[in-house]
Design a protein around this motif. Structure first.
Motif, PDB file in Angstrom:
ATOM      1  N   VAL A  90       0.781  -1.240  -0.046  1.00  0.00           N
ATOM      2  CA  VAL A  90       0.016  -0.036   0.188  1.00  0.00           C
ATOM      3  C   VAL A  90       0.746   1.371   0.087  1.00  0.00           C
ATOM      4  O   VAL A  90       0.769   2.053  -1.036  1.00  0.00           O
ATOM      5  N   THR A  94       1.690   4.261  -3.759  1.00  0.00           N
ATOM      6  CA  THR A  94       0.978   5.569  -3.982  1.00  0.00           C
ATOM      7  C   THR A  94       2.038   6.770  -3.613  1.00  0.00           C
ATOM      8  O   THR A  94       3.175   6.614  -3.353  1.00  0.00           O
ATOM      9  N   HIS A  98      -1.390  10.625   2.743  1.00  0.00           N
ATOM     10  CA  HIS A  98      -2.244  10.023   3.633  1.00  0.00           C
ATOM     11  C   HIS A  98      -2.479   8.513   3.461  1.00  0.00           C
ATOM     12  O   HIS A  98      -2.405   7.830   4.369  1.00  0.00           O
ATOM     13  N   TRP A  99      -2.109   7.983   2.190  1.00  0.00           N
ATOM     14  CA  TRP A  99      -1.980   6.535   2.014  1.00  0.00           C
ATOM     15  C   TRP A  99      -0.761   5.932   2.414  1.00  0.00           C
ATOM     16  O   TRP A  99      -0.796   4.797   2.866  1.00  0.00           O
ATOM     17  N   ALA A 102      -1.303   5.210   5.862  1.00  0.00           N
ATOM     18  CA  ALA A 102      -2.155   4.204   6.121  1.00  0.00           C
ATOM     19  C   ALA A 102      -1.269   2.728   6.009  1.00  0.00           C
ATOM     20  O   ALA A 102      -1.771   1.925   6.645  1.00  0.00           O
TER      21      ALA A 102
END
Length: 394
Positions: A90, A94, A98-99, A102
């Motif tokens: 993940v 990106t 923010h990702w 995460a």
């Protein structure tokens, strides 16, 4: 150690290394990468992205440790490696901070340290367990230094997003190691006492407090020591590994003979207290004499001799104190304290350095082993080592 204990120690050390080397490679390059994102990350977001992993780890160590007591160590380790890998993919897929945050949370949710330590405790006899734990800690230290050197080089070839993806692949590579290289151990009888029994055990709490302070000290050292190295030795930050590598290797030389001798003489408690005293001596030396190259190098070497000794002793003492059916829970509490320590050390010693300078930061750090000694001296000697090898599922 017998053949199965060697196999268990090597296999579990390999899992630690595969899981963490990519994580360590991120550290020296992430801040610049995050500043260069299409929407540049703020300093707060960068700090959150780095620190949120440890917070998630601290929160999950206890429940996953308890789960490993109930359902087995290997299923929990495999699940944790898979979740960690998903988080890595993940974060690597990106360019949105923010990702990335995460993804770092997901990495932290793959909290397998307590289950790995509990499995190693299950698979080793008391009289060799400290040596096995020290090997695990030494492997982590070498992975850290190797990653510190390799991080900027690897990032130059595949980018920081590529390092995140590589971290995921390495974590997945640890799953067959768990399944086929590491021996299995029979499930302990399920305990209904759970974590509350562990939290009421003052002897275990002395060890939990110790690992919190030890990792607070390690983080605090890396808040202050890089500035001392630049000021005293004139080494730029990208060349600090040239000092850390020989210091760490030199510091490992006396650790294993000391641990083996203490185990043979049933003197692990004495070695434990002596190592804390070593920390209490190294840090005032840094405070008073870090501007002298010989004092700086000597004090850092003493610090890491003590640190590496305690890294092996603490989980071994925990595993010998806790009943076999509560080892996962006990090591979960221990792991949570271990991951909370850096937050304490970084905030405390970073604040002291910002207000009063390097000498004051090292002096403040020197108070922590004194606090540790105030409750460590109440630790009772561990139970006598069992002579028989543990029952293993080959």
């Amino acid at each position: 150690m017998n053949a199965l204990e060697i196999r268990a120690t090597i296999g579990l050390a390999l899992i630690y290394a595969l899981r963490m080397i990519g994580m360590f490679m991120i550290l020296p390059v992430f801040a610049l990468y995050a500043h260069g994102l299409p929407v540049p990350a703020s300093d707060l977001q960068i700090g959150l992205a780095i620190g949120i992993y440890g917070l998630a780890q601290a929160g999950l160590q206890i429940p996953l440790g308890i789960a490993s007591d109930r359902w087995g160590r290997k299923p929990v380790i495999v699940l944790g490696l898979a979740v960690f890998a998903v988080g890595s993919f993940v974060a690597g897929a990106t360019q949105d901070i923010h990702w990335i945050i995460a993804g770092r949370i997901l990495q932290g949710l793959g909290a397998v340290s307590s289950a790995v330590s509990a499995l190693l405790a299950d698979l080793t006899r008391d009289q060799v367990r400290t040596t096995a734990m020290a090997i695990l800690g030494a492997g982590m230290g070498l992975a850290f230094l190797g990653a510190l050197v390799a991080g900027p080089v690897v990032a130059g070839h595949i980018g920081v997003d590529g390092i995140f993806r590589l971290t995921g692949l390495l974590a997945l590579g640890g799953i067959p190691v768990v399944l086929w290289l590491v021996p299995g151990a029979p499930l302990p009888k399920v305990s209904n006492a759970g974590v509350w029994s562990v939290l009421r055990d003052t002897q275990l709490l002395r060890l939990d407090g110790g690992i919190l302070l030890l990792h607070a000290l390690l983080t605090g050292l890396f808040v202050a020591a890089p500035f001392a190295i630049v000021e005293t030795l004139g080494l730029p930050s990208e060349a600090h590994w040239k000092l850390y590598l020989p210091v760490l290797l030199l510091s490992l030389l006396p650790v294993f003979p000391l641990v083996r001798r203490a185990e043979q003489r049933h003197a692990t408690r004495g070695l434990f207290i002596s190592a804390i005293v070593g920390l209490a001596l190294a840090l005032p030396l840094l405070s008073l004499g870090y501007r002298q190259p010989a004092v700086l190098v000597g004090a850092l070497t003493l610090f890491f001799i003590a640190f590496n000794t305690l890294e092996g002793l603490l989980p071994s003492l925990i595993s010998r104190r806790a009943p076999a059916n509560q080892r996962g829970a006990a090591l979960g509490v221990y792991g949570s304290a271990q991951f909370l320590g850096p937050m304490l050390g970084g905030a405390l010693l970073g604040g002291v350095k910002g207000h009063w300078g390097l000498s004051a930061a090292f002096a403040a750090a020197a108070l922590l082993p004194l606090i540790w000694l105030s409750f460590a001296t109440g630790l009772r000697a561990p139970p006598a080592a069992a002579a028989a090898a543990p029952t293993l599922d080959k």
